[in-house]
Design an enzyme around this catalytic site. Sequence first.
Site, PDB file in Angstrom:
ATOM      1  N   GLU A   1     -12.412   3.507  15.051  1.00  0.00           N
ATOM      2  CA  GLU A   1     -11.874   2.444  15.986  1.00  0.00           C
ATOM      3  C   GLU A   1     -11.461   2.688  17.517  1.00  0.00           C
ATOM      4  OE1 GLU A   1      -9.213  -0.363  14.050  1.00  0.00           O
ATOM      5  OE2 GLU A   1     -10.548  -0.131  12.078  1.00  0.00           O
ATOM      6  N   ASN A   2     -10.800   3.795  17.464  1.00  0.00           N
ATOM      7  CA  ASN A   2     -10.033   4.373  18.655  1.00  0.00           C
ATOM      8  C   ASN A   2     -10.342   5.517  19.351  1.00  0.00           C
ATOM      9  OD1 ASN A   2      -7.952   2.316  18.371  1.00  0.00           O
ATOM     10  ND2 ASN A   2      -7.417   3.394  16.332  1.00  0.00           N
ATOM     11  N   ILE A  49     -10.077   6.461  13.328  1.00  0.00           N
ATOM     12  CA  ILE A  49     -10.670   7.317  14.409  1.00  0.00           C
ATOM     13  C   ILE A  49     -11.993   6.667  14.904  1.00  0.00           C
ATOM     14  CG2 ILE A  49     -12.450   9.477  14.899  1.00  0.00           C
ATOM     15  CD1 ILE A  49     -10.654  10.947  12.492  1.00  0.00           C
ATOM     16  N   MET A 107      -7.016  13.781  14.576  1.00  0.00           N
ATOM     17  CA  MET A 107      -7.793  14.033  15.230  1.00  0.00           C
ATOM     18  C   MET A 107      -7.636  14.042  16.827  1.00  0.00           C
ATOM     19  SD  MET A 107     -11.050  14.567  15.683  1.00  0.00           S
ATOM     20  CE  MET A 107     -12.033  14.183  14.528  1.00  0.00           C
ATOM     21  N   ARG A 108      -6.626  13.240  17.187  1.00  0.00           N
ATOM     22  CA  ARG A 108      -5.978  13.007  18.403  1.00  0.00           C
ATOM     23  C   ARG A 108      -5.589  14.583  19.022  1.00  0.00           C
ATOM     24  NH1 ARG A 108      -2.243   8.279  16.702  1.00  0.00           N
ATOM     25  NH2 ARG A 108      -2.007   9.789  14.960  1.00  0.00           N
ATOM     26  N   LYS A 119       3.808   0.833   2.903  1.00  0.00           N
ATOM     27  CA  LYS A 119       3.201  -0.163   3.855  1.00  0.00           C
ATOM     28  C   LYS A 119       3.288  -1.505   3.187  1.00  0.00           C
ATOM     29  CE  LYS A 119       0.641   3.380   6.566  1.00  0.00           C
ATOM     30  NZ  LYS A 119      -1.127   3.446   6.952  1.00  0.00           N
ATOM     31  N   ASN A 167       0.726  -1.194   0.288  1.00  0.00           N
ATOM     32  CA  ASN A 167       0.176  -0.056  -0.011  1.00  0.00           C
ATOM     33  C   ASN A 167       0.993   1.205  -0.101  1.00  0.00           C
ATOM     34  OD1 ASN A 167      -1.955   1.977   0.302  1.00  0.00           O
ATOM     35  ND2 ASN A 167      -2.784   1.175   2.270  1.00  0.00           N
ATOM     36  N   GLU A 194      -7.931  -3.860   5.333  1.00  0.00           N
ATOM     37  CA  GLU A 194      -7.656  -3.774   3.912  1.00  0.00           C
ATOM     38  C   GLU A 194      -6.855  -4.546   3.347  1.00  0.00           C
ATOM     39  OE1 GLU A 194      -8.912   0.797   3.133  1.00  0.00           O
ATOM     40  OE2 GLU A 194      -7.611   0.195   4.842  1.00  0.00           O
ATOM     41  N   GLY A 227     -11.297   8.006   9.026  1.00  0.00           N
ATOM     42  CA  GLY A 227      -9.835   8.167   9.517  1.00  0.00           C
ATOM     43  C   GLY A 227      -9.310   9.228   8.939  1.00  0.00           C
TER      44      GLY A 227
END
Length: 404
Positions: free
Chosen positions: A330-331, A328, A283-284, A15, A8, A378, A209
């Site tokens: 999931e966490n 986002i 977002m964090r 990745k 990816n 994915e 995400g």
Amino acid sequence: MDTILVVNAGSSSVKFQVYSVEGEGTLRRQIKGQMDGIGTRPRLRASGANGDSRADRCYPIEAVANVPAAMEVAGDWLRNEMQVNPLAVGHRVVHGGAEFDRPVLIDHGVVARLDRLVPLAPLHQPHNLAPVRSILVNFPKLPQVACFDTAFHRTHSAVADHYAIPHQLHSEGVRRYGFHGLSYEYISKTLPQIAPEIATRRIIVAHLGSGASMCAIKGGQSVESTMGFTALDGLPMGTRPGQLDPGVVLYLMSEKGLSAAKVQDFLYRDCGLKGLSGISNDMRELEASDSFNAKLAIDCFVYRIGLNAGMLAAALQGLDAFVFTAGIGENSAGIRARVVEHLGWFGVTLDAAENARHARLISRPDSAIPVYVVPTDEELMIAQHTLALLMNGKSHDSRTKRVS
């Protein structure tokens, strides 16, 4: 050991994951890694099946100046130190256009056709294709499979697929495609194992995400998506604006004097949470900030998720379940809680304790609609498709098993 390599590739990172192929088509993850900081601070990191570190190395900038160079470094490490010689390589390709509605074996002709779609996904497509080209040159006999983020959405009806523009443009490919399809396909194929009572019913999946979208799924197939012609549409994202009046683009060009290239760069890199907050696209960081603009960015993100949930429920003619997934989704228990507040008119009620511990089911027993958190995968989806094409010339079906 027979293995499948999944790649990816982005603009500054590659990745990769390696899966062993075991009995009856079972895939087991053996290595997970990435080469990031390409062209700035190149670094190779990788872990084994149990999370144990396999590599953590830094390189000079000139040694890893681009994606092909990153592929060469990572590939040498996999072959020479990990003794990985894959049966095939599966690639995530963001845009498959109208032509590609399923994974395909790659040759030079396929690459040429995918290259024509670069203007529709300029932030992703060129980087997705870079390792494909590198492997075609250096390992021309190694099978490669392209798996598309748009393919899962090719089940949309003509009504959902069309813009209200002349038919000629539609025939040229100007239509609604939808993205994050590999994630939605994984969720769709996983739900029968974790929530069989709702797996074939009317579901909204929120892939939240850095890139964010939502999908309406019925009977395991995509019915509607918040993304359209490009990955700019729908929800506000890390650096992309989401839904935008086309008049804003005309204004930027006519009144601000921006060229098409400048507008494109602006929309892909300087908008969304980053543009609204003026702080970050992460977002964090925004959740930890006391800034008014950071709070506004979060408010807009949550508000648009609520609005689009109503749109997708209309497309489904009802709603039987809601699923959060991706980074986002999931966490972030806080974002999930705020989204569920916006779903209250569906009769949804949150179990705060279950949400806080990131449980699979986070709605209360008396909730009219169950709300789930399902981690996406994915890369496993790509590995499954790659193995299936290699074995029998067909894309993945339910016989392929997952072993974590």
